[in-house]
Design a protein around this motif. Structure first.
Motif, PDB file in Angstrom:
ATOM      1  N   ARG A  18       0.822  -1.203   0.000  1.00  0.00           N
ATOM      2  CA  ARG A  18       0.000   0.000   0.000  1.00  0.00           C
ATOM      3  C   ARG A  18       0.859   1.257   0.000  1.00  0.00           C
ATOM      4  NH1 ARG A  18      -5.356  -0.838   0.741  1.00  0.00           N
ATOM      5  NH2 ARG A  18      -5.967  -2.960   1.358  1.00  0.00           N
ATOM      6  N   CYS A  19       0.335   2.299  -0.592  1.00  0.00           N
ATOM      7  CA  CYS A  19       1.019   3.587  -0.641  1.00  0.00           C
ATOM      8  C   CYS A  19       1.303   4.083   0.773  1.00  0.00           C
ATOM      9  CB  CYS A  19       0.148   4.592  -1.397  1.00  0.00           C
ATOM     10  SG  CYS A  19       0.757   6.297  -1.357  1.00  0.00           S
ATOM     11  N   ILE A  20       2.509   4.515   1.021  1.00  0.00           N
ATOM     12  CA  ILE A  20       2.896   5.001   2.341  1.00  0.00           C
ATOM     13  C   ILE A  20       2.040   6.181   2.782  1.00  0.00           C
ATOM     14  CG2 ILE A  20       4.775   6.119   3.631  1.00  0.00           C
ATOM     15  CD1 ILE A  20       6.719   4.482   1.934  1.00  0.00           C
ATOM     16  N   ASP A  21       1.618   6.982   1.812  1.00  0.00           N
ATOM     17  CA  ASP A  21       0.889   8.209   2.151  1.00  0.00           C
ATOM     18  C   ASP A  21      -0.618   7.997   2.264  1.00  0.00           C
ATOM     19  OD1 ASP A  21       0.407  10.826   2.755  1.00  0.00           O
ATOM     20  OD2 ASP A  21       1.025  11.643   0.840  1.00  0.00           O
ATOM     21  N   CYS A  22      -1.254   7.499   1.193  1.00  0.00           N
ATOM     22  CA  CYS A  22      -2.719   7.411   1.178  1.00  0.00           C
ATOM     23  C   CYS A  22      -3.268   6.008   1.404  1.00  0.00           C
ATOM     24  CB  CYS A  22      -3.258   7.965  -0.140  1.00  0.00           C
ATOM     25  SG  CYS A  22      -2.934   6.890  -1.565  1.00  0.00           S
ATOM     26  N   GLN A  23      -2.393   5.007   1.450  1.00  0.00           N
ATOM     27  CA  GLN A  23      -2.768   3.607   1.702  1.00  0.00           C
ATOM     28  C   GLN A  23      -3.487   2.932   0.529  1.00  0.00           C
ATOM     29  OE1 GLN A  23      -1.714   1.875   4.558  1.00  0.00           O
ATOM     30  NE2 GLN A  23      -0.545   3.776   4.601  1.00  0.00           N
ATOM     31  N   GLU A  24      -3.464   3.520  -0.637  1.00  0.00           N
ATOM     32  CA  GLU A  24      -4.014   2.869  -1.819  1.00  0.00           C
ATOM     33  C   GLU A  24      -3.131   1.686  -2.201  1.00  0.00           C
ATOM     34  OE1 GLU A  24      -4.295   3.921  -6.563  1.00  0.00           O
ATOM     35  OE2 GLU A  24      -4.948   5.457  -5.129  1.00  0.00           O
ATOM     36  N   VAL A  25      -3.744   0.624  -2.715  1.00  0.00           N
ATOM     37  CA  VAL A  25      -2.996  -0.554  -3.137  1.00  0.00           C
ATOM     38  C   VAL A  25      -2.120  -0.197  -4.335  1.00  0.00           C
ATOM     39  CG1 VAL A  25      -3.142  -2.896  -4.069  1.00  0.00           C
ATOM     40  CG2 VAL A  25      -4.725  -2.161  -2.279  1.00  0.00           C
ATOM     41  N   ILE A  26      -0.846  -0.598  -4.273  1.00  0.00           N
ATOM     42  CA  ILE A  26       0.114  -0.279  -5.330  1.00  0.00           C
ATOM     43  C   ILE A  26       0.901  -1.518  -5.720  1.00  0.00           C
ATOM     44  CG2 ILE A  26       0.390   2.160  -4.708  1.00  0.00           C
ATOM     45  CD1 ILE A  26       2.870   1.397  -3.105  1.00  0.00           C
ATOM     46  N   GLN A  27       1.730  -1.408  -6.736  1.00  0.00           N
ATOM     47  CA  GLN A  27       2.588  -2.505  -7.156  1.00  0.00           C
ATOM     48  C   GLN A  27       3.657  -2.756  -6.085  1.00  0.00           C
ATOM     49  OE1 GLN A  27       2.208  -4.443  -9.895  1.00  0.00           O
ATOM     50  NE2 GLN A  27       0.312  -3.291 -10.239  1.00  0.00           N
ATOM     51  N   PRO A  28       4.102  -3.996  -5.917  1.00  0.00           N
ATOM     52  CA  PRO A  28       5.117  -4.326  -4.903  1.00  0.00           C
ATOM     53  C   PRO A  28       6.413  -3.537  -5.056  1.00  0.00           C
ATOM     54  CG  PRO A  28       4.080  -6.324  -5.712  1.00  0.00           C
ATOM     55  CD  PRO A  28       3.580  -5.210  -6.583  1.00  0.00           C
ATOM     56  N   SER A  29       6.711  -3.107  -6.270  1.00  0.00           N
ATOM     57  CA  SER A  29       7.957  -2.390  -6.515  1.00  0.00           C
ATOM     58  C   SER A  29       7.878  -0.911  -6.161  1.00  0.00           C
ATOM     59  CB  SER A  29       8.352  -2.525  -7.993  1.00  0.00           C
ATOM     60  OG  SER A  29       7.331  -1.987  -8.830  1.00  0.00           O
ATOM     61  N   GLN A  30       6.691  -0.437  -5.789  1.00  0.00           N
ATOM     62  CA  GLN A  30       6.493   0.975  -5.483  1.00  0.00           C
ATOM     63  C   GLN A  30       6.435   1.211  -3.977  1.00  0.00           C
ATOM     64  OE1 GLN A  30       2.755   1.252  -7.781  1.00  0.00           O
ATOM     65  NE2 GLN A  30       3.780   2.765  -9.080  1.00  0.00           N
ATOM     66  N   PHE A  31       6.515   2.497  -3.581  1.00  0.00           N
ATOM     67  CA  PHE A  31       6.246   2.837  -2.183  1.00  0.00           C
ATOM     68  C   PHE A  31       5.236   3.978  -2.084  1.00  0.00           C
ATOM     69  CE2 PHE A  31       9.964   5.306  -3.409  1.00  0.00           C
ATOM     70  CZ  PHE A  31       9.711   6.564  -2.903  1.00  0.00           C
ATOM     71  N   LEU A  32       4.980   4.647  -3.205  1.00  0.00           N
ATOM     72  CA  LEU A  32       3.941   5.667  -3.297  1.00  0.00           C
ATOM     73  C   LEU A  32       3.089   5.388  -4.533  1.00  0.00           C
ATOM     74  CD1 LEU A  32       5.866   9.020  -2.615  1.00  0.00           C
ATOM     75  CD2 LEU A  32       4.296   7.879  -1.045  1.00  0.00           C
ATOM     76  N   CYS A  33       1.810   5.737  -4.473  1.00  0.00           N
ATOM     77  CA  CYS A  33       0.977   5.642  -5.662  1.00  0.00           C
ATOM     78  C   CYS A  33       1.336   6.780  -6.616  1.00  0.00           C
ATOM     79  CB  CYS A  33      -0.507   5.705  -5.286  1.00  0.00           C
ATOM     80  SG  CYS A  33      -1.046   7.323  -4.652  1.00  0.00           S
ATOM     81  N   THR A  34       0.828   6.723  -7.828  1.00  0.00           N
ATOM     82  CA  THR A  34       1.154   7.734  -8.835  1.00  0.00           C
ATOM     83  C   THR A  34       0.748   9.126  -8.376  1.00  0.00           C
ATOM     84  OG1 THR A  34       0.863   6.112 -10.604  1.00  0.00           O
ATOM     85  CG2 THR A  34       0.801   8.441 -11.230  1.00  0.00           C
ATOM     86  N   ASN A  35      -0.431   9.236  -7.781  1.00  0.00           N
ATOM     87  CA  ASN A  35      -0.922  10.538  -7.339  1.00  0.00           C
ATOM     88  C   ASN A  35      -0.048  11.126  -6.237  1.00  0.00           C
ATOM     89  OD1 ASN A  35      -2.905  12.721  -7.226  1.00  0.00           O
ATOM     90  ND2 ASN A  35      -3.559  11.817  -5.278  1.00  0.00           N
ATOM     91  N   CYS A  36       0.311  10.326  -5.251  1.00  0.00           N
ATOM     92  CA  CYS A  36       1.132  10.820  -4.143  1.00  0.00           C
ATOM     93  C   CYS A  36       2.561  11.120  -4.599  1.00  0.00           C
ATOM     94  CB  CYS A  36       1.135   9.811  -3.002  1.00  0.00           C
ATOM     95  SG  CYS A  36      -0.450   9.692  -2.128  1.00  0.00           S
ATOM     96  N   SER A  37       3.029  10.396  -5.601  1.00  0.00           N
ATOM     97  CA  SER A  37       4.369  10.653  -6.130  1.00  0.00           C
ATOM     98  C   SER A  37       4.473  12.060  -6.710  1.00  0.00           C
ATOM     99  CB  SER A  37       4.723   9.627  -7.215  1.00  0.00           C
ATOM    100  OG  SER A  37       4.838   8.338  -6.659  1.00  0.00           O
ATOM    101  N   THR A  38       3.383  12.524  -7.306  1.00  0.00           N
ATOM    102  CA  THR A  38       3.397  13.870  -7.897  1.00  0.00           C
ATOM    103  C   THR A  38       3.394  14.965  -6.838  1.00  0.00           C
ATOM    104  OG1 THR A  38       0.971  14.002  -8.040  1.00  0.00           O
ATOM    105  CG2 THR A  38       2.140  13.014  -9.910  1.00  0.00           C
ATOM    106  N   LYS A  39       3.130  14.580  -5.586  1.00  0.00           N
ATOM    107  CA  LYS A  39       3.055  15.557  -4.498  1.00  0.00           C
ATOM    108  C   LYS A  39       4.330  15.611  -3.655  1.00  0.00           C
ATOM    109  CE  LYS A  39      -1.958  14.912  -4.078  1.00  0.00           C
ATOM    110  NZ  LYS A  39      -3.066  14.461  -3.181  1.00  0.00           N
ATOM    111  N   LEU A  40       5.349  14.854  -4.058  1.00  0.00           N
ATOM    112  CA  LEU A  40       6.604  14.899  -3.310  1.00  0.00           C
ATOM    113  C   LEU A  40       7.169  16.322  -3.325  1.00  0.00           C
ATOM    114  CD1 LEU A  40       8.420  11.618  -4.401  1.00  0.00           C
ATOM    115  CD2 LEU A  40       7.770  12.244  -2.076  1.00  0.00           C
TER     116      LEU A  40
END
Length: 221
Positions: A18-40
């Motif tokens: 799950r995304c570290i920020d919003c807890q949305e389910v993501i790919q195992p290779s990720q740590f943030l979802c696409t939306n949260c990544s744009t907010k870094l």
């Protein structure tokens, strides 16, 4: 191999990443979802003397240049990422963060991570900045000196200490590996708030001839 694939598929199905920020389910290779990544909160700084981190450090020690990838604020997604790296056994996140840094470091003599004291390293099992620092070194084809610095002084958490007390508590907290040759090195830290930890390390180099130090951190308050 087939058993490993089956086990991994089972884990992904019932315990998805799950995304570290919003807890949305993501790919195992990720740590943030696409939306949260744009907010870094990227700093968009360069490794030079024209940024807040350099001015924070130069008032306390001699440093050549400085750079931080992200801004750090209480409860922002940077804090959540660093917490995951430090306390949830995810130092691998440092690899992805290091790959976001597009700075040519090939002219430097090597990269040195801020070390943990052996007691804390034994308890945690890893240095949270290790993967980040090593990846930066590999990406720039320069040496990685994981033992360039040794932490000789064990301190309890400094979170509740003010800047003055932090600097006092961390005085002479590090020693330089005697095998390290003179040169211009980059010291790596995860997050810089007061800068007390870095300053203690940098001052060790400042006390010797023919050493220059620059700094890169994942985040800066």
């Amino acid at each position: 191999m087939e058993i490993k694939i089956i086990v991994n598929s089972f884990v992904d199905l019932f315990f998805p990443m799950r995304c570290i920020d919003c807890q949305e389910v993501i790919q195992p290779s990720q740590f943030l979802c696409t939306n949260c990544s744009t907010k870094l909160p990227f700093t968009h700084w360069k490794l030079n003397q024209n940024n807040d981190l350099y001015h924070k450090l130069i008032n306390l020690s001699k440093v050549e240049t400085a750079y931080s990838l992200l801004h750090f604020k209480h409860k922002n997604n940077t804090q959540k990422i660093l917490h995951e790296m430090k306390y949830r056994n995810r130092p691998d996140i440092g690899i992805d963060l290091a790959n976001l840094i597009n700075i040519d470091l090939s002219d430097y003599d090597g990269i040195i991570p801020i070390p943990l004291h052996e007691k804390r390293l034994k308890k945690r099992g890893y240095n949270q900045v290790g993967y980040f620092a090593e990846t930066l070194a590999k990406n720039n084809n320069i040496p990685y000196f994981f033992d360039g610095l040794v932490r000789t002084k064990y301190n309890s958490s400094q979170v509740r200490e003010n800047k003055k007390n932090r600097i006092k508590n961390l005085k002479n907290a590090f020693e330089i590996n005697p095998k390290l040759l003179p040169g211009h090195y980059i010291i790596i830290d995860d997050v810089i708030t007061t800068g007390a930890t870095l300053v203690s390390a940098i001052k060790k180099f400042n006390s010797l001839n023919n050493f220059k130090i620059s700094v890169i951190s994942i985040a800066c308050a």
